[in-house]
Scaffold this active site. Structure first.
Site, PDB file in Angstrom:
ATOM      1  N   HIS A 369      50.919  35.514  71.214  1.00 49.45           N
ATOM      2  CA  HIS A 369      50.484  36.042  69.914  1.00 49.45           C
ATOM      3  C   HIS A 369      50.961  35.226  68.728  1.00 49.45           C
ATOM      4  O   HIS A 369      50.815  35.670  67.591  1.00 49.45           O
ATOM      5  CB  HIS A 369      50.959  37.481  69.722  1.00 49.45           C
ATOM      6  CG  HIS A 369      50.383  38.449  70.687  1.00 49.45           C
ATOM      7  ND1 HIS A 369      49.244  39.185  70.425  1.00 49.45           N
ATOM      8  CD2 HIS A 369      50.765  38.804  71.933  1.00 49.45           C
ATOM      9  CE1 HIS A 369      48.961  39.962  71.458  1.00 49.45           C
ATOM     10  NE2 HIS A 369      49.880  39.744  72.390  1.00 49.45           N
ATOM     11  N   LYS A 568      51.891  34.501  55.619  1.00 48.42           N
ATOM     12  CA  LYS A 568      50.741  35.330  55.240  1.00 48.42           C
ATOM     13  C   LYS A 568      50.406  35.182  53.759  1.00 48.42           C
ATOM     14  O   LYS A 568      49.364  35.603  53.295  1.00 48.42           O
ATOM     15  CB  LYS A 568      51.003  36.793  55.591  1.00 48.42           C
ATOM     16  CG  LYS A 568      51.135  37.047  57.102  1.00 48.42           C
ATOM     17  CD  LYS A 568      51.467  38.496  57.391  1.00 48.42           C
ATOM     18  CE  LYS A 568      51.789  38.766  58.860  1.00 48.42           C
ATOM     19  NZ  LYS A 568      50.574  38.817  59.700  1.00 48.42           N
ATOM     20  N   THR A 670      44.215  41.339  62.700  1.00 51.81           N
ATOM     21  CA  THR A 670      43.347  42.432  63.166  1.00 51.81           C
ATOM     22  C   THR A 670      43.006  43.355  61.997  1.00 51.81           C
ATOM     23  O   THR A 670      41.975  44.022  62.033  1.00 51.81           O
ATOM     24  CB  THR A 670      44.032  43.237  64.289  1.00 51.81           C
ATOM     25  OG1 THR A 670      45.388  43.471  63.923  1.00 51.81           O
ATOM     26  CG2 THR A 670      43.979  42.478  65.596  1.00 51.81           C
ATOM     27  N   LYS A 674      39.407  45.466  60.712  1.00 56.00           N
ATOM     28  CA  LYS A 674      39.289  46.866  60.257  1.00 56.00           C
ATOM     29  C   LYS A 674      38.587  46.919  58.907  1.00 56.00           C
ATOM     30  O   LYS A 674      37.719  47.759  58.664  1.00 56.00           O
ATOM     31  CB  LYS A 674      40.676  47.515  60.166  1.00 56.00           C
ATOM     32  CG  LYS A 674      41.361  47.639  61.531  1.00 56.00           C
ATOM     33  CD  LYS A 674      42.883  47.837  61.427  1.00 56.00           C
ATOM     34  CE  LYS A 674      43.518  47.484  62.772  1.00 56.00           C
ATOM     35  NZ  LYS A 674      44.985  47.380  62.705  1.00 56.00           N
TER      36      LYS A 674
HETATM   37  C1  26Q Z   1      60.991  38.991  69.388  1.00 58.87           C
HETATM   38  C2  26Q Z   1      62.317  38.858  69.779  1.00 58.87           C
HETATM   39  C3  26Q Z   1      63.282  39.720  69.285  1.00 58.87           C
HETATM   40  C4  26Q Z   1      62.907  40.732  68.410  1.00 58.87           C
HETATM   41  C5  26Q Z   1      61.590  40.854  68.019  1.00 58.87           C
HETATM   42  C6  26Q Z   1      60.614  39.985  68.510  1.00 58.87           C
HETATM   43  C7  26Q Z   1      59.207  40.120  68.100  1.00 58.87           C
HETATM   44  C8  26Q Z   1      58.629  41.381  67.950  1.00 58.87           C
HETATM   45  C9  26Q Z   1      57.322  41.511  67.546  1.00 58.87           C
HETATM   46  C10 26Q Z   1      58.418  39.006  67.853  1.00 58.87           C
HETATM   47  C11 26Q Z   1      57.081  39.158  67.452  1.00 58.87           C
HETATM   48  C12 26Q Z   1      56.532  40.417  67.299  1.00 58.87           C
HETATM   49  C13 26Q Z   1      55.151  40.655  66.866  1.00 58.87           C
HETATM   50  C14 26Q Z   1      54.244  39.712  66.681  1.00 58.87           C
HETATM   51  C15 26Q Z   1      52.901  40.026  66.175  1.00 58.87           C
HETATM   52  O1  26Q Z   1      52.617  41.148  65.769  1.00 58.87           O
HETATM   53  N1  26Q Z   1      51.992  39.053  66.198  1.00 58.87           N
HETATM   54  C16 26Q Z   1      50.630  39.297  65.734  1.00 58.87           C
HETATM   55  O2  26Q Z   1      49.857  39.697  66.849  1.00 58.87           O
HETATM   56  C17 26Q Z   1      48.570  40.113  66.444  1.00 58.87           C
HETATM   57  C18 26Q Z   1      47.848  40.626  67.683  1.00 58.87           C
HETATM   58  O3  26Q Z   1      47.511  39.574  68.532  1.00 58.87           O
HETATM   59  C19 26Q Z   1      47.815  38.970  65.778  1.00 58.87           C
HETATM   60  O4  26Q Z   1      46.591  39.462  65.304  1.00 58.87           O
HETATM   61  C20 26Q Z   1      48.627  38.402  64.617  1.00 58.87           C
HETATM   62  O5  26Q Z   1      47.994  37.257  64.106  1.00 58.87           O
HETATM   63  C21 26Q Z   1      50.037  38.055  65.099  1.00 58.87           C
HETATM   64  O6  26Q Z   1      50.830  37.643  64.002  1.00 58.87           O
END
Ligand code: 26Q
Length: 826
Positions: A369, A568, A670, A674
């Protein structure tokens, strides 16, 4: 003695489900309220919500059970979605829609003088996710159930979800979200399916009686995983899938030694250590944080879920396992599953390495992602050694065999071996979780076409060279049930009146609205406008209530809501707001169109720059809104505590969807989908799924601007923001206003960090480079907005051409290319 009677009980036919007439619903609601919850109809609203949820849950139960029985039929291939996050939001309205019970429930409530919408609004959002990745998981579960696919979600039942955001003196303040305190009527605790998860200890190597090499993982500290099941209903198809969330609990044997030694209170207190695992969701969404507790969470989810799958598999032939089970890894967060499945097959199911590896790599599929390098998960080898010693051994062996393959393919290419190793060498060696996920999976996908291409060409290039057939794209989507049918009931009614029912399950049918967009369709256009205006009135109320800022429903609603992150580029948006303010003062209020500009989004608590940007937005808003001249044309608000339910009010009322990430940085996005579905026109960079939105709707109905990903890369190294400043008086004036404390008169200097970052040749987000193009694109927006019919046409076409962005399409692709499941018969 107990066995026969239980068997007999099992053969009893299930009780008939409760009736769904308004009368029966009303009766059950009262019974739950008064006899189960011990409340009365005039009580606090939360109890009315709970009573209605229980009333509905009863009507879900028979479908849930029948779906489960279908899933368990021998030979049924199933998929498991493994995710640390599910951003579900509210569920009541969703189940009402899916079970087609809106009518009778409304009637039942009206008979008691209760309003359905008011009860719905009492439900707390289940905020078990950060943003896009967590919401995607929730949309996917909705589409899987709607397509009757045997898919189960596995996740964590955090006691504290995503923090609540408040704004105090312009700054973000975080409050804990103890969402379970209000009660969670949807879940069913299933302690009978609890699992033991092991941590720590050491490994013992030896040979068994048959002389086979065996490893035992001993002296571990164990934690119980207790599952809570949440129903996931499909739309109008009587399917109810399961989201199983694990909660950590101390074992009875926890600290038994201390207990027996008399340290009773200490040993009970020590239970906290175990129960901490599912206490809180980590609130960073774009950078890894390397905390030990996070790795514990990841292994806890993975080990409990795999153990649960094997519990259900029982003693059946392991040779059939890979035919009937597939795991989708939602980013690298659960990627330890690769090593854990190997551990189970080797140590518990007595398989040989080669056979176990075949099974593992036939069952695992990985979705990436993000392209941001700072978000790539790496864990120190030392931490792994201490917490998960057996898994580290397995990772080493996977790596040894894998690197042998690399050396055979590229003899002498030492650099490549180093780059591809699962272990990053150095003073502090680390395990590269993305590499583990790629090596252990038969499918690796990105989430939009550009993103998948950049993965294959860049970040994962070495792996793409080795296994090109593993790589594929699955462009994200969002569920039209929540994001159109539920969020925008009036527009949905207009759509249904125009093209009939059926679009909820086949969003490509919206294309039939194209015929209504053109001139000669004045009647439709004005109804379209009327619905959207009513939505804008409702959003204006929400904004006014939350911020005190008044939005004129006839203004252009210009909206950017999403997590706060430099990539962003909320900053680019603020710079444009300041430019509008400056234009009003230079050229007069008549020179700009009436606009309401809305921001919203949470900053990770440790992300100082993102928090400064929130402060800047709020300070700019305060100055603009208090300036009579500016306020006559523009209003600016930062809506606190943006989340799923807020978005359901925001996207139906948005005219202009702001999607302005630095090209090459937003994997997909996403929110953009929407907004489009609800008739907003996008102003956006050539990034993520924006590209596919532009392609679907056509360039006449999308405001494209800015550098392309290749241009961003090419500029790096000789980027000179000051040159842009010198060449652009508008930009210079804007930055001067920030620098001279025009928006920080009482706190001079607080924004120097922001200005410096914008003017740094090392600014990775190149905000200044895109300013001129953004301001020009916004000029084109103004011209289009003044042509009311032309804008309505674009708005209608955006909805009409949004069919591709249904998560039903995405899930159909996952199923055709990766999962290969057969829908269950109902
Ligand atoms: C990792 C390690 C430790 C703590 C937290 C994390 C962590 C948690 C959540 C790293 C990343 C995330 C979330 C990432 C995210 O939301 N990415 C988004 O994913 C969407 C769905 O595919 C995309 O539409 C977005 O472009 C992308 O930024």
């Amino acid at each position: 003695m107990a066995e026969p009677s239980r068997k007999q009980a099992n053969t009893l036919p299930p009780m008939a489900p409760p009736e769904s007439t308004p009368d029966a619903i009303g009766r059950d609601f009262r019974r739950y309220l008064e006899y189960y919850l011990g409340r009365y109809p005039g009580c606090d609203g939360i109890y009315r919500f709970e009573a209605l949820a229980y009333t509905l849950r009863e009507r879900i139960m028979a479908h849930w059970r029948r779906t489960w029985i279908e899933h368990k039929k021998p030979g049924t291939r199933r998929a498991y979605y493994l995710s640390l996050e599910y951003l579900i939001g509210r569920s009541l309205g969703n189940h009402l829609l899916n079970l087609e019970l809106q009518g009778p429930v409304r009637e039942a409530l009206e008979a008691m003088a209760l309003a359905m919408e008011e009860i719905e609004s009492m439900e707390p959002d289940a905020g078990l996710g950060n943003g896009g990745l967590g919401r995607l998981a929730a949309c996917f579960l909705d589409s899987c159930a709607t397509q009757a696919l045997p898919v189960m979600g596995y996740g964590l039942r955090y006691e504290y979800g995503m923090f609540r955001q408040r704004i105090a003196s312009g700054y973000q303040v975080e409050d804990p979200d103890r969402w379970l305190l209000a009660g969670h009527p949807w879940e069913i605790e299933r302690p009978e399916y609890k699992q033991l998860v092991r941590f720590g200890g050491r490994t013992e190597h030896g040979r068994d009686r048959d002389g086979r090499f065996r490893v035992r993982w001993v002296d571990t500290e164990d934690v119980l995983a207790v599952p809570y099941d949440v129903p996931v209903s499909g739309f109008g198809n009587a399917v109810v899938n399961t989201l199983r969330l694990w909660s950590a609990s101390a074992t009875d044997a926890f600290n038994l030694k201390e207990f027996n030694a008399g340290d009773y209170a200490d040993s009970v207190a020590a239970k906290n250590q175990a129960e901490n695992i599912t206490m809180v969701l980590y609130p960073n969404d774009a950078s890894e944080n390397g905390k030990e507790l996070r790795l514990r969470q990841q292994y806890f989810l993975t080990a409990a879920s795999l153990a649960d799958v094997f519990r259900q598999w029982g003693g059946r032939d392991i040779g059939a396992f890979e035919r009937e089970n597939v795991f989708q890894l939602n980013d690298t967060h659960p990627s330890i599953a690769v090593a854990e499945l190997m551990r189970i097959l080797l140590d518990e199911r007595d398989m040989h390495w080669e056979a176990a590896w075949r099974v593992t790599t036939s069952c695992m599929a990985y979705t990436n992602h993000t392209l941001l390098p700072e978000a790539l998960e790496r864990w120190p080898v030392r931490l792994f050694e201490r917490l998960l010693p057996r898994l580290l051994e397995i990772i080493y062996e996977i790596n040894r065999r894998f690197l042998a393959e690399v050396r055979t393919r590229w003899p002498g290419d030492v650099g490549r071996v180093q780059r591809m190793s699962l272990i990053e060498e150095g003073a502090k060696p680390q395990v590269r979780m993305a590499w583990l996920a790629i090596v252990g999976s038969f499918s690796v996908n990105g989430v939009a076409a550009l993103h998948s291409r950049l993965l294959a060409e860049g970040l994962f290039g070495d792996f793409h060279d080795l296994w090109p057939q593993r790589f594929n794209n699955k462009t994200n989507g969002v569920t039209p049930r929540r994001w159109l049918a539920q969020a925008n009931p009036d527009l949905s009614a207009l759509i249904t009146a125009t093209i009939g029912d059926g679009w909820q399950k086949d969003l490509s049918r919206l294309r039939q609205l194209e015929a209504c967009a053109g001139s000669g369709q004045g009647g439709f256009r004005s109804r379209w406008r009327a619905v959207r205006r009513a939505n804008k009135v409702r959003l204006a109320e929400l904004v006014h209530h939350a911020t005190g800022v008044r939005f004129d429903p006839d203004a252009l609603f210009d909206v950017q809501v999403k997590r706060m992150h430099e990539y962003k580029r909320q900053l680019l948006n603020v710079l444009h707001v300041i430019h509008l303010y400056d234009r009003i003062h230079r050229e007069g209020p008549g020179s700009v169109v009436k606009r309401a500009i809305l921001f919203g989004g949470k900053a990770a608590p440790g992300y100082a720059r993102a928090k400064e940007i929130i402060k800047l937005i709020n300070n700019v808003a305060a100055v603009v809104n208090a300036d009579p001249l500016a306020a006559s044309r523009i209003a600016v608000a930062f809506l606190p505590d943006y989340g799923v339910s807020k978005m359901m009010r925001i996207c139906p009322a948005t005219d202009l969807s702001v999607q302005i990430s630095t090209a090459g940085k937003e994997a997909s996005g996403t929110g953009n989908m929407k907004f489009m579905m609800n008739g907003a026109v996008t102003i956006g960079t050539y990034d993520g799924a924006n590209i596919e939105i532009l392609d679907a709707v056509g360039e006449d109905h999308f405001f494209l601007f800015g550098l392309r990903a290749e241009e961003v890369d090419a500029l790096r190294g000789n980027y000179n923001p000051r040159a842009f400043l010198e060449a652009d008086e508008d930009l210079a004036r804007v930055l001067h206003l920030v620098e001279c404390n025009h928006f920080s008169a009482s706190e001079p200097g607080i924004f120097t960090g922001i200005v410096d970052s914008l003017l740094s040749p090392d600014d990775p987000w190149m905000t200044v480079a895109d300013f001129r193009a953004y301001a020009d694109a916004q000029r084109r927006v103004e011209a289009s907005w003044e042509d009311e019919d032309g804008w309505s046409c674009s708005s209608i076409l955006n909805t009409a051409r949004s069919g591709r962005f249904s998560s039903d399409r995405t899930i159909a692709e996952y199923n055709n290319d990766i999962w290969r499941l057969t829908p269950i018969g109902t």
